[in-house]
Design a protein around this motif. Structure first.
Motif, mmCIF file in Angstrom:
data_model
loop_
_atom_site.group_PDB
_atom_site.id
_atom_site.type_symbol
_atom_site.label_atom_id
_atom_site.label_comp_id
_atom_site.label_asym_id
_atom_site.label_seq_id
_atom_site.Cartn_x
_atom_site.Cartn_y
_atom_site.Cartn_z
ATOM 1 N N GLY A 118 -3.129 5.963 11.894
ATOM 2 C CA GLY A 118 -1.727 6.343 11.861
ATOM 3 C C GLY A 118 -1.009 6.135 10.545
ATOM 4 N N PHE A 119 -1.687 5.654 9.521
ATOM 5 C CA PHE A 119 -1.058 5.501 8.212
ATOM 6 C C PHE A 119 -0.908 6.867 7.548
ATOM 7 C CE2 PHE A 119 -2.427 1.134 8.755
ATOM 8 C CZ PHE A 119 -1.472 0.392 8.074
ATOM 9 N N VAL A 120 0.176 7.011 6.790
ATOM 10 C CA VAL A 120 0.389 8.240 6.026
ATOM 11 C C VAL A 120 0.678 7.864 4.575
ATOM 12 C CG1 VAL A 120 1.237 9.544 8.005
ATOM 13 C CG2 VAL A 120 2.854 8.280 6.583
ATOM 14 N N PRO A 121 0.252 8.690 3.621
ATOM 15 C CA PRO A 121 0.552 8.402 2.211
ATOM 16 C C PRO A 121 2.058 8.462 1.956
ATOM 17 C CG PRO A 121 -1.186 10.052 2.428
ATOM 18 C CD PRO A 121 -0.588 9.886 3.784
ATOM 19 N N THR A 122 2.561 7.512 1.165
ATOM 20 C CA THR A 122 3.978 7.504 0.823
ATOM 21 C C THR A 122 4.194 7.837 -0.649
ATOM 22 O OG1 THR A 122 3.798 5.097 0.610
ATOM 23 C CG2 THR A 122 4.705 5.970 2.670
ATOM 24 N N LEU A 123 3.519 7.142 -1.556
ATOM 25 C CA LEU A 123 3.617 7.494 -2.966
ATOM 26 C C LEU A 123 2.417 6.969 -3.737
ATOM 27 C CD1 LEU A 123 4.477 4.810 -4.829
ATOM 28 C CD2 LEU A 123 6.694 5.258 -3.837
ATOM 29 N N ARG A 124 2.180 7.581 -4.877
ATOM 30 C CA ARG A 124 1.171 7.106 -5.819
ATOM 31 C C ARG A 124 1.875 6.435 -6.983
ATOM 32 N NH1 ARG A 124 -4.339 10.399 -6.506
ATOM 33 N NH2 ARG A 124 -4.772 10.858 -4.319
ATOM 34 N N TYR A 125 1.227 5.424 -7.531
ATOM 35 C CA TYR A 125 1.823 4.722 -8.674
ATOM 36 C C TYR A 125 0.744 4.120 -9.553
ATOM 37 C CZ TYR A 125 0.785 0.334 -6.230
ATOM 38 O OH TYR A 125 0.155 -0.708 -5.612
ATOM 39 N N SER A 126 1.133 3.839 -10.778
ATOM 40 C CA SER A 126 0.255 3.159 -11.724
ATOM 41 C C SER A 126 0.906 1.851 -12.143
ATOM 42 C CB SER A 126 -0.015 4.017 -12.965
ATOM 43 O OG SER A 126 -0.753 5.179 -12.623
ATOM 44 N N THR A 127 0.067 0.856 -12.433
ATOM 45 C CA THR A 127 0.564 -0.421 -12.933
ATOM 46 C C THR A 127 0.409 -0.450 -14.452
ATOM 47 O OG1 THR A 127 -0.048 -1.557 -10.886
ATOM 48 C CG2 THR A 127 0.320 -2.924 -12.831
ATOM 49 N N PHE A 128 1.523 -0.656 -15.134
ATOM 50 C CA PHE A 128 1.534 -0.765 -16.581
ATOM 51 C C PHE A 128 1.636 -2.241 -16.966
ATOM 52 C CE2 PHE A 128 2.782 3.484 -15.669
ATOM 53 C CZ PHE A 128 2.353 4.261 -16.742
ATOM 54 N N GLU A 129 1.002 -2.601 -18.077
ATOM 55 C CA GLU A 129 1.009 -4.004 -18.507
ATOM 56 C C GLU A 129 1.391 -4.115 -19.972
ATOM 57 O OE1 GLU A 129 -1.799 -7.173 -16.953
ATOM 58 O OE2 GLU A 129 -2.591 -6.906 -18.986
ATOM 59 N N LEU A 130 2.227 -5.090 -20.253
ATOM 60 C CA LEU A 130 2.631 -5.390 -21.630
ATOM 61 C C LEU A 130 2.188 -6.810 -21.957
ATOM 62 C CD1 LEU A 130 4.276 -4.377 -24.115
ATOM 63 C CD2 LEU A 130 6.237 -5.598 -23.136
ATOM 64 N N SER A 131 1.448 -6.957 -23.061
ATOM 65 C CA SER A 131 0.971 -8.265 -23.506
ATOM 66 C C SER A 131 1.915 -8.827 -24.569
ATOM 67 C CB SER A 131 -0.441 -8.161 -24.079
ATOM 68 O OG SER A 131 -1.340 -7.658 -23.117
ATOM 69 N N THR A 183 -11.961 6.315 -0.905
ATOM 70 C CA THR A 183 -11.792 7.392 0.076
ATOM 71 C C THR A 183 -12.196 6.979 1.486
ATOM 72 O OG1 THR A 183 -13.972 8.230 -0.577
ATOM 73 C CG2 THR A 183 -12.047 9.206 -1.650
ATOM 74 N N ALA A 184 -13.215 6.131 1.618
ATOM 75 C CA ALA A 184 -13.647 5.698 2.948
ATOM 76 C C ALA A 184 -12.567 4.856 3.613
ATOM 77 C CB ALA A 184 -14.956 4.918 2.845
ATOM 78 N N ALA A 185 -11.959 3.935 2.850
ATOM 79 C CA ALA A 185 -10.884 3.109 3.400
ATOM 80 C C ALA A 185 -9.693 3.976 3.784
ATOM 81 C CB ALA A 185 -10.477 2.050 2.384
ATOM 82 N N ARG A 186 -9.376 4.948 2.946
ATOM 83 C CA ARG A 186 -8.249 5.835 3.248
ATOM 84 C C ARG A 186 -8.475 6.562 4.568
ATOM 85 N NH1 ARG A 186 -4.516 9.493 -0.090
ATOM 86 N NH2 ARG A 186 -4.054 11.213 1.315
ATOM 87 N N ALA A 187 -9.707 7.007 4.818
ATOM 88 C CA ALA A 187 -10.007 7.710 6.066
ATOM 89 C C ALA A 187 -9.764 6.814 7.273
ATOM 90 C CB ALA A 187 -11.447 8.207 6.046
ATOM 91 N N VAL A 188 -10.127 5.531 7.150
ATOM 92 C CA VAL A 188 -9.891 4.579 8.239
ATOM 93 C C VAL A 188 -8.393 4.437 8.488
ATOM 94 C CG1 VAL A 188 -10.063 2.155 8.917
ATOM 95 C CG2 VAL A 188 -12.031 3.301 7.895
ATOM 96 N N TYR A 189 -7.616 4.273 7.425
ATOM 97 C CA TYR A 189 -6.175 4.093 7.583
ATOM 98 C C TYR A 189 -5.526 5.323 8.220
ATOM 99 C CZ TYR A 189 -6.909 0.192 4.345
ATOM 100 O OH TYR A 189 -7.349 -0.961 3.739
ATOM 101 N N VAL A 190 -5.938 6.494 7.799
ATOM 102 C CA VAL A 190 -5.349 7.717 8.336
ATOM 103 C C VAL A 190 -5.621 7.838 9.831
ATOM 104 C CG1 VAL A 190 -5.479 10.243 8.287
ATOM 105 C CG2 VAL A 190 -5.332 8.959 6.144
ATOM 106 N N THR A 191 -6.829 7.512 10.262
ATOM 107 C CA THR A 191 -7.148 7.610 11.691
ATOM 108 C C THR A 191 -6.337 6.643 12.532
ATOM 109 O OG1 THR A 191 -8.979 6.025 11.527
ATOM 110 C CG2 THR A 191 -9.509 8.359 11.231
#
Length: 308
Positions: free
Chosen positions: A294-307, A284-292
């Motif tokens: 001019g960065f804006v959220p675009t999408l959320r994603y998860s990384t899936f892994e297959l062994s 959350t602290a890093a996100r606050a820096v990015y927002v100040t």
């Protein structure tokens, strides 16, 4: 699936692929999260970034009548394999796609089956980044035995309308002069501690520099207090802020802000009209820096892994 045939991509397939890329970029619930490209030119640039030939790594699935109905590919570091025929069970490939051109002619499960079979011949793991909004693909990969990892947030910055940051009383950000810069081991150690890099962190940072990345840092109190690694993606107009780390004892002193400003100014000077980054949703602290900045959220994603 028995009627489908796998072949390398051809230039004639690119318009179909471009249309699919544009659709997925505009509708995150219908696609994957990485690499998330608007055009085939951007996708080709991703392969170049890895040192790969897109003509060899992108595959087309044909229907029985010869129509191209889907595409996929694999991203990996050639240095980790040593040759195109070598097998390394400790290394992972990153899935590109699946991209379906004709959804009535081929199921997502069929494309994944071809992808998994191809990756399983040479790698120990296969990773796939799925948008949080793409519930259908998430369910499919879970049913196929993929394991879900942590959730990440992609953020974007657009140069148009943004003032140049400059220094304006911020910390001075210095650039690494090259792979032999005496500060490099300190930067590498800070990044390794923050991002859980492997033992040879200095070697890893040197590899990034050799691949065209840039690194900057803030120095004070006889130590490196913060570091950033960024890249202008060749043959595109966008860049990436790949890593940002601030030493625990130096946080809340505007060091992260100074590093982000310096990165954005450098990338804009290099011709970038947009900059992207990916971060852990819990930071959350890093996100606050990015927002100040001019960065804006675009999408959320998860990384899936297959062994394999």
């Amino acid at each position: 699936m028995h009627s489908l045939k796998l072949r390398p991509i051809r230039s004639a397939d690119l318009p179909l692929l471009e249309a699919r890329l544009q659709r997925e970029f505009d509708n995150p619930d219908s696609g994957t999260a990485y690499p998330r490209c608007k055009t085939t030119g951007e996708l080709i640039a991703e392969f170049k970034l890895y040192g790969l030939d897109w003509r060899r790594e992108l595959r087309i699935l044909e229907a029985a009548d010869g129509r191209p109905v889907a595409a996929f590919g694999l991203l990996y570091s050639p240095e980790d394999l040593g040759s195109r025929t070598m097998i390394n069970r400790s290394e992972a490939a990153v899935a590109v796609g699946p991209y379906r051109f004709d959804e009535a002619a081929v199921a997502t499960e069929d494309v994944l089956a071809f992808m998994e079979r191809l990756a399983g011949r040479r790698f120990g793991f296969l990773r796939l980044c799925v948008s949080a909004a793409n519930l259908d693909l998430r369910e499919i990969v879970l049913n196929r035995g993929w394991v879900e990892g942590r959730e990440n947030q992609e953020m974007g910055w657009v140069a148009e309308g943004q003032p140049k940051a400059g220094g304006r009383g911020a910390w001075t950000v210095q650039r690494l002069t090259g792979r032999d810069d005496p500060r490099l081991p300190q930067l590498a150690t800070l990044l390794a501690d923050h991002f859980q890099w492997d033992d040879d962190c200095a070697g890893r940072l040197r590899e990034y520099l050799a691949e065209g990345y840039h690194a900057g840092y803030v120095h004070g109190d006889n130590a490196v207090l913060g570091a950033a690694v960024w890249l202008k993606v060749a043959d595109t107009d966008f860049g990436r802020l790949e890593y940002l780390a601030v030493a625990p004892e130096a946080r809340r002193r505007q060091i992260g802000t100074s590093l982000v400003r310096a990165t954005l100014d450098d990338l804009r000077s290099a011709g970038c009209s947009a900059v992207f980054l990916s971060m852990d949703t819990s930071a959350t602290a890093a996100r606050a820096v990015y927002v100040t900045q001019g960065f804006v959220p675009t999408l959320r994603y998860s990384t899936f892994e297959l062994s394999f």
